[in-house]
Scaffold this motif. Sequence first.
Motif, PDB file in Angstrom:
ATOM      1  N   ASP A   1      61.063  86.123  74.301  1.00  0.00           N
ATOM      2  CA  ASP A   1      62.255  86.341  73.494  1.00  0.00           C
ATOM      3  C   ASP A   1      63.513  86.487  74.338  1.00  0.00           C
ATOM      4  N   GLU A   2      63.346  86.661  75.646  1.00  0.00           N
ATOM      5  CA  GLU A   2      64.498  86.944  76.490  1.00  0.00           C
ATOM      6  C   GLU A   2      64.874  85.819  77.444  1.00  0.00           C
ATOM      7  N   THR A   3      63.952  84.901  77.744  1.00  0.00           N
ATOM      8  CA  THR A   3      64.221  83.877  78.750  1.00  0.00           C
ATOM      9  C   THR A   3      64.560  82.547  78.084  1.00  0.00           C
ATOM     10  N   PRO A   4      65.802  82.106  78.233  1.00  0.00           N
ATOM     11  CA  PRO A   4      66.224  80.865  77.583  1.00  0.00           C
ATOM     12  C   PRO A   4      65.820  79.627  78.398  1.00  0.00           C
ATOM     13  N   THR A   5      64.624  79.089  78.124  1.00  0.00           N
ATOM     14  CA  THR A   5      64.177  77.880  78.809  1.00  0.00           C
ATOM     15  C   THR A   5      63.390  77.002  77.845  1.00  0.00           C
ATOM     16  N   ASP A   6      63.513  75.708  78.019  1.00  0.00           N
ATOM     17  CA  ASP A   6      62.670  74.783  77.265  1.00  0.00           C
ATOM     18  C   ASP A   6      61.967  73.806  78.198  1.00  0.00           C
ATOM     19  N   CYS A   7      62.007  74.097  79.507  1.00  0.00           N
ATOM     20  CA  CYS A   7      61.319  73.268  80.492  1.00  0.00           C
ATOM     21  C   CYS A   7      60.966  74.160  81.683  1.00  0.00           C
ATOM     22  N   THR A   8      59.665  74.369  81.925  1.00  0.00           N
ATOM     23  CA  THR A   8      59.227  75.297  82.962  1.00  0.00           C
ATOM     24  C   THR A   8      58.096  74.703  83.791  1.00  0.00           C
ATOM     25  N   ILE A   9      58.159  74.906  85.097  1.00  0.00           N
ATOM     26  CA  ILE A   9      57.066  74.529  85.996  1.00  0.00           C
ATOM     27  C   ILE A   9      56.045  75.653  85.945  1.00  0.00           C
ATOM     28  N   VAL A  10      54.786  75.309  85.583  1.00  0.00           N
ATOM     29  CA  VAL A  10      53.770  76.334  85.376  1.00  0.00           C
ATOM     30  C   VAL A  10      52.597  76.242  86.345  1.00  0.00           C
ATOM     31  N   GLY A  11      52.571  75.220  87.211  1.00  0.00           N
ATOM     32  CA  GLY A  11      51.467  75.108  88.157  1.00  0.00           C
ATOM     33  C   GLY A  11      51.787  74.161  89.290  1.00  0.00           C
ATOM     34  N   ILE A  12      51.134  74.385  90.424  1.00  0.00           N
ATOM     35  CA  ILE A  12      51.274  73.509  91.592  1.00  0.00           C
ATOM     36  C   ILE A  12      49.944  72.797  91.794  1.00  0.00           C
TER      37      ILE A  12
ATOM     38  N   ARG B   1      65.607  83.617  89.470  1.00  0.00           N
ATOM     39  CA  ARG B   1      64.716  82.484  89.182  1.00  0.00           C
ATOM     40  C   ARG B   1      65.366  81.201  89.683  1.00  0.00           C
ATOM     41  N   LYS B   2      64.499  80.242  90.104  1.00  0.00           N
ATOM     42  CA  LYS B   2      64.990  78.974  90.640  1.00  0.00           C
ATOM     43  C   LYS B   2      65.002  77.887  89.570  1.00  0.00           C
ATOM     44  N   PHE B   3      66.047  77.078  89.605  1.00  0.00           N
ATOM     45  CA  PHE B   3      66.100  75.849  88.823  1.00  0.00           C
ATOM     46  C   PHE B   3      65.778  74.708  89.787  1.00  0.00           C
ATOM     47  N   LEU B   4      64.888  73.820  89.373  1.00  0.00           N
ATOM     48  CA  LEU B   4      64.503  72.688  90.213  1.00  0.00           C
ATOM     49  C   LEU B   4      64.632  71.391  89.434  1.00  0.00           C
ATOM     50  N   ILE B   5      64.892  70.306  90.128  1.00  0.00           N
ATOM     51  CA  ILE B   5      64.937  68.991  89.499  1.00  0.00           C
ATOM     52  C   ILE B   5      63.549  68.383  89.646  1.00  0.00           C
TER      53      ILE B   5
ATOM     54  N   VAL C   1      68.740  73.131  92.101  1.00  0.00           N
ATOM     55  CA  VAL C   1      69.997  73.291  91.395  1.00  0.00           C
ATOM     56  C   VAL C   1      70.502  74.689  91.711  1.00  0.00           C
ATOM     57  N   VAL C   2      71.752  74.775  92.118  1.00  0.00           N
ATOM     58  CA  VAL C   2      72.357  76.076  92.402  1.00  0.00           C
ATOM     59  C   VAL C   2      73.263  76.454  91.247  1.00  0.00           C
ATOM     60  N   SER C   3      73.062  77.652  90.722  1.00  0.00           N
ATOM     61  CA  SER C   3      73.882  78.154  89.622  1.00  0.00           C
ATOM     62  C   SER C   3      74.364  79.549  89.987  1.00  0.00           C
TER      63      SER C   3
ATOM     64  N   LYS D   1      74.752  82.574  85.459  1.00  0.00           N
ATOM     65  CA  LYS D   1      73.691  82.242  84.515  1.00  0.00           C
ATOM     66  C   LYS D   1      73.305  83.471  83.710  1.00  0.00           C
ATOM     67  N   ASN D   2      72.518  83.247  82.674  1.00  0.00           N
ATOM     68  CA  ASN D   2      72.039  84.326  81.814  1.00  0.00           C
ATOM     69  C   ASN D   2      71.357  85.392  82.673  1.00  0.00           C
ATOM     70  N   ALA D   3      71.541  86.648  82.345  1.00  0.00           N
ATOM     71  CA  ALA D   3      70.988  87.750  83.141  1.00  0.00           C
ATOM     72  C   ALA D   3      69.466  87.689  83.255  1.00  0.00           C
ATOM     73  N   THR D   4      68.780  87.150  82.258  1.00  0.00           N
ATOM     74  CA  THR D   4      67.312  87.074  82.320  1.00  0.00           C
ATOM     75  C   THR D   4      66.835  86.012  83.306  1.00  0.00           C
ATOM     76  N   LEU D   5      67.747  85.168  83.777  1.00  0.00           N
ATOM     77  CA  LEU D   5      67.388  84.128  84.741  1.00  0.00           C
ATOM     78  C   LEU D   5      67.708  84.542  86.170  1.00  0.00           C
TER      79      LEU D   5
END
Length: 91
Positions: free
Chosen positions: A70-81, A22-26, A10-12, A15-19
């Motif tokens: 407290d600074e990163t607005p996310t509710d879905c994150t990839i945490v491992g490969i 960082r990459k957004f992925l589907i 996903v290209v944005s 976005k929020n400065a804290t992001l």
Amino acid sequence: MQIARVIGNVVSSVKNATLHGRKFLIVQTLDADLNPTGKPTIALDAVGCGVGELVFWCRGKEASFPFKRDETPTDCTIVGIIDSDAHVFQG
């Protein structure tokens, strides 16, 4: 955590400065047999993965743990490969 496969980017441009940087992925969630389940969703990448890779992702409060919570607005994150499909075992 759940297993998913990265199926797109996903290209944005705004976005929020804290992001910044960082990459957004589907991601497509998979069941225990690695079959797609549910609708694809967008996740924030915390590990540097790419399209086609098998990954772990988490949702909710835990999704912000890899970042400054407290600074990163996310509710879905990839945490491992996951190294490969052969590394997924059913108990």
